[in-house]
Structures are given as structure tokens and as C-alpha cells.
Design a protein around this motif. Structure first.
Motif, PDB file in Angstrom:
ATOM      1  N   THR A  76       0.856  -1.201   0.000  1.00 43.25           N
ATOM      2  CA  THR A  76       0.000   0.000   0.000  1.00 43.25           C
ATOM      3  C   THR A  76       0.883   1.239   0.000  1.00 43.25           C
ATOM      4  O   THR A  76       1.759   1.386   0.849  1.00 43.25           O
ATOM      5  N   LEU A  88      -3.365   6.147   1.284  1.00 40.82           N
ATOM      6  CA  LEU A  88      -4.748   5.917   1.731  1.00 40.82           C
ATOM      7  C   LEU A  88      -5.506   7.242   1.737  1.00 40.82           C
ATOM      8  O   LEU A  88      -4.909   8.292   1.966  1.00 40.82           O
ATOM      9  N   ALA A 120      -5.597   9.656  -1.489  1.00 37.61           N
ATOM     10  CA  ALA A 120      -4.693   8.493  -1.497  1.00 37.61           C
ATOM     11  C   ALA A 120      -3.548   8.705  -2.488  1.00 37.61           C
ATOM     12  O   ALA A 120      -2.387   8.393  -2.196  1.00 37.61           O
ATOM     13  N   ALA A 165      -7.264   3.286  -1.721  1.00 36.07           N
ATOM     14  CA  ALA A 165      -5.866   2.913  -1.488  1.00 36.07           C
ATOM     15  C   ALA A 165      -5.137   2.839  -2.820  1.00 36.07           C
ATOM     16  O   ALA A 165      -5.712   2.405  -3.828  1.00 36.07           O
TER      17      ALA A 165
END
Ligand code: ACO
Length: 327
Positions: A5, A8, A62, A162
Motif C-alpha cells: 500500500t 490511503l 490516497a 488505497a
């Protein structure tokens, strides 16, 4: 070699609606809503807000956090697309943000985010794409009947997003478990508005264009499937509940979350809940809860996170991740 990731974001509907306010137009009380669901308020979209505008707002945050502009694929998990059939809401988000690459929607109702994670991870692992923008967004207020106390008080509007990337290093994705029981599809159901039953005067008169829900049955099934799928994903990973730092379930009802967490053996401090402030935001509920917990420093790099969704279908799924995103 896996998924990581990079950023966010979240964006909730602009209009705060308290239990007191929603109780003015319905045969209910603030106390009933609070004790039966744990919800104190929810956010409804403002007049001009749609699933795609909230999705784009969360996605923009994000992308800004990830400091990237290029994605190969935008996926929007939603059961309330801006338009009934086309174009996809992901295409609208892509247009709003000036992104390139592919765009597609994924509809698994309130399980959408968990399914989206599994799809994104698979596409990244296969090297079909290098970067995915995953959005969970729902404007549920257009699906619940403003006259129906049994559904109207439960839901809210919002989006979470994300930026997920392929990395030449061990990724965050540990294991997943997905399931669906079509024999329970009648428990959460919008009878009219699709190809089986287009909306006409009769459908508008009997209000079958709105969500119909067998609440008590959904409640019982939800606790059962959440416990089963979480046990299944932990077994696949060879881990136990004590190895998990945070349980981040779909936020439908604080009692569903607490019963399931208790049956699994999670102490309350390991369970992330925000349903009290947002209600059930469907595919947006897990990414909003995750983003909040990461923003306020509860979720940290190195934590093991268990996500679990359930919803119409009746669908469910869970994903175990080893979190790596620094704040
Ligand atoms: N205010 C006052 N009374 C109400 C309200 C309300 N807002 N809503 C329902 N009631 C009534 C019912 O009509 C029922 O009356 P009756 O006994 O005369 O028939 C009574 O309250 C009790 O109903 P129960 O269903 O037993 O109440 P329960 O404690 O189960 O709570 C609730 C109801 C909150 C709906 C609960 O069952 C629930 O949360 N179910 C799960 C719903 C859910 O998670 N849905 C989303 C799934 S995700 C997705 O994909 C969309």
C-alpha cells in the motif's frame, strides 16, 4: 514479490445526520437506534455528491499521499454506481482525476472492499498491472427508503481509497478467504431497477426500487460467516487470533462486530469500530475505518491486520495483511 500500500484516503458524505434528526421523520427513537446498532450519527451525501465524487475525493487523497499520478487500473467497489448500467463509476472517477489506464467496477455489496483487495493483489502478483487505485464508495442513502425505519437509520454515505503497488519485496498480502451463499440472497435485496424488473409506475408505487432487508436473519448469518471466514483465513496463514494486531471488520452494527469479535477471542482494544459516527457505508466502511485508524496512529507499519466483510449475496470474505505503510 507482492502488493504494497502506497497511500490511503477517505471522504465521507458532507451532511451530518444525527439520530435525533433522522428520528424526526421516522417511527423510531434515537435510543432505539443507539442500543440496537451502536450508531449515533451518519453522513449522507449532499445534493450534488455522488458515489463517484466521494470516490474521487478519497482517491485524490490516497494519490496525493502516495505522491503518484499514474495508475494502470482503477477499481471502484460499489453497489450504488452513479448510473444504473454505464458508464462504470470507476470510469467517472478516472475522468474526474485525469487518470489513464483501465477502469472497472466491482459489485459485491458490503463485501466489496475485501473482494477488491483480493482482485488487486491477484492482478499485481500476475504482473498484469503495476499499480492499482482501489476505491470503495457507496451512496447508500439513494438505496434506502426514506420511509423505512428498518433500513434508513442503518446506512451512511462515503468512500475510502488505497494506492496499491507491485513491489520486488515480500508484500503485505498474507492470505484470503472468499465465500457466498446464494440461498441467502433474498435477505438483502433491491427487487426493482435491474434487468429482471425495470422500474415502472407499479414499482415506484410499491417502493420496490429500495433496499429490502430481513434484519434479524442478516444479523445471525453475519455473525456466523464472519467467525467462519476469519478462522479460515487464519488457518490458511497458520496464525491465530493472538498474532493479529487489529481486527477491522465491515461496520454494519456494533453488536454484530462485538459478538463476532468475542466469539473469535479479540479483546475490544484490537477491534476497530467507527459505525457510531458513520453508520454502514457498505464498500467504503473498511477503508474508512482503516484510514482513520492509520491517520490517528493506531495502525502502524509492522502490524498484522485482519479485514472482514459481509453483505448481500450473501457474500463474505476476509484478508490478512502485514501492514507496511508509514504515516
Ligand atoms: N426503530 C424502532 N423499531 C424498529 C426499527 C427502528 N429503526 N427498526 C426495526 N424496528 C422494530 C422491528 O420492526 C421489530 O418489531 P417487531 O418485534 O414488532 O417485529 C423490532 O424493532 C425488533 O426487531 P429485530 O429485528 O428483532 O431487532 P434487532 O435487534 O435484530 O435489530 C437490526 C434490528 C438493527 C436491523 C439488526 O437486526 C441488524 O443490524 N441486522 C443486520 C443488518 C445489516 O447488517 N445489514 C447490512 C448488511 S451489509 C450489505 O450488504 C448491505
Amino acid at each position: 514479490m507482492g502488493m504494497s500500500t502506497r497511500g490511503l484516503g477517505r471522504a465521507e458524505g458532507a451532511v451530518l445526520v444525527t439520530n435525533e434528526e433522522i428520528s424526526r421523520d421516522l417511527d423510531t427513537t434515537p435510543e432505539w437506534i443507539k442500543t440496537r446498532t451502536g450508531i449515533l450519527s451518519r453522513r449522507f451525501a449532499a445534493e450534488k455528491e455522488t458515489t463517484s465524487t466521494m470516490g474521487a475525493a478519497a482517491a485524490a487523497r490516497a494519490l496525493a499521499h502516495a505522491a503518484v499520478r499514474d495508475v494502470d487500473l482503477t477499481i471502484c467497489c460499489t453497489m450504488t454506481p452513479d448510473y444504473q448500467s454505464m458508464p462504470s463509476t470507476a470510469a467517472l472517477i478516472q475522468g474526474e482525476l485525469g487518470l489513464s489506464g483501465g477502469a472497472m467496477d466491482l459489485n459485491v455489496a458490503c463485501s466489496g472492499w475485501v473482494y477488491g483487495l483480493v482482485v488487486a493483489n491477484g492482478l499485481l502478483q500476475s504482473r498484469a498491472v503495476k499499480r492499482v487505485l482501489l476505491v470503495g464508495a457507496d451512496k447508500t442513502s439513494c438505496l434506502t427508503d426514506p420511509r423505512d425505519r428498518s433500513t434508513r437509520v442503518l446506512f451512511g454515505d462515503g468512500a475510502g481509497a488505497a494506492v496499491l503497488e507491485y513491489v520486488e519485496a515480500p508484500g503485505e498480502f498474507v492470505a484470503s478467504d472468499l465465500g457466498n451463499d446464494p440461498s441467502l440472497s433474498h435477505l438483502l435485496f433491491v427487487p426493482a431497477g435491474g434487468s429482471a424488473c425495470p422500474i415502472g409506475p407499479e414499482e415506484l408505487a410499491n417502493r420496490s426500487n429500495y433496499l429490502q432487508m430481513a434484519g434479524r436473519e442478516v444479523f445471525r448469518a453475519a455473525v456466523r460467516v464472519v467467525v467462519e471466514t476469519c478462522k479460515a483465513v487464519l488457518a490458511k496463514a497458520g496464525l491465530s487470533v493472538s498474532d493479529v494486531d487489529f481486527f477491522i471488520p465491515h461496520q454494519a452494527n456494533v453488536r454484530i462486530v462485538s459478538y463476532a469479535a468475542e466469539k473469535l477471542g479479540f479483546p475490544p482494544e484490537k477491534v476497530i469500530t467507527n459505525v457510531d459516527r458513520y453508520g454502514n457505508t457498505s464498500a467504503a466502511s473498511i477503508p474508512i475505518a482503516l484510514t482513520e485508524a492509520w491517520e490517528d496512529g493506531r495502525v502502524k507499519a509492522g502490524d498484522r491486520l485482519l479485514f472482514c466483510g459481509f453483505g448481500a449475496g450473501m457474500s463474505w470474505g476476509s484478508v490478512l495483511m502485514e501492514w507496511s505503510l508509514e504515516k
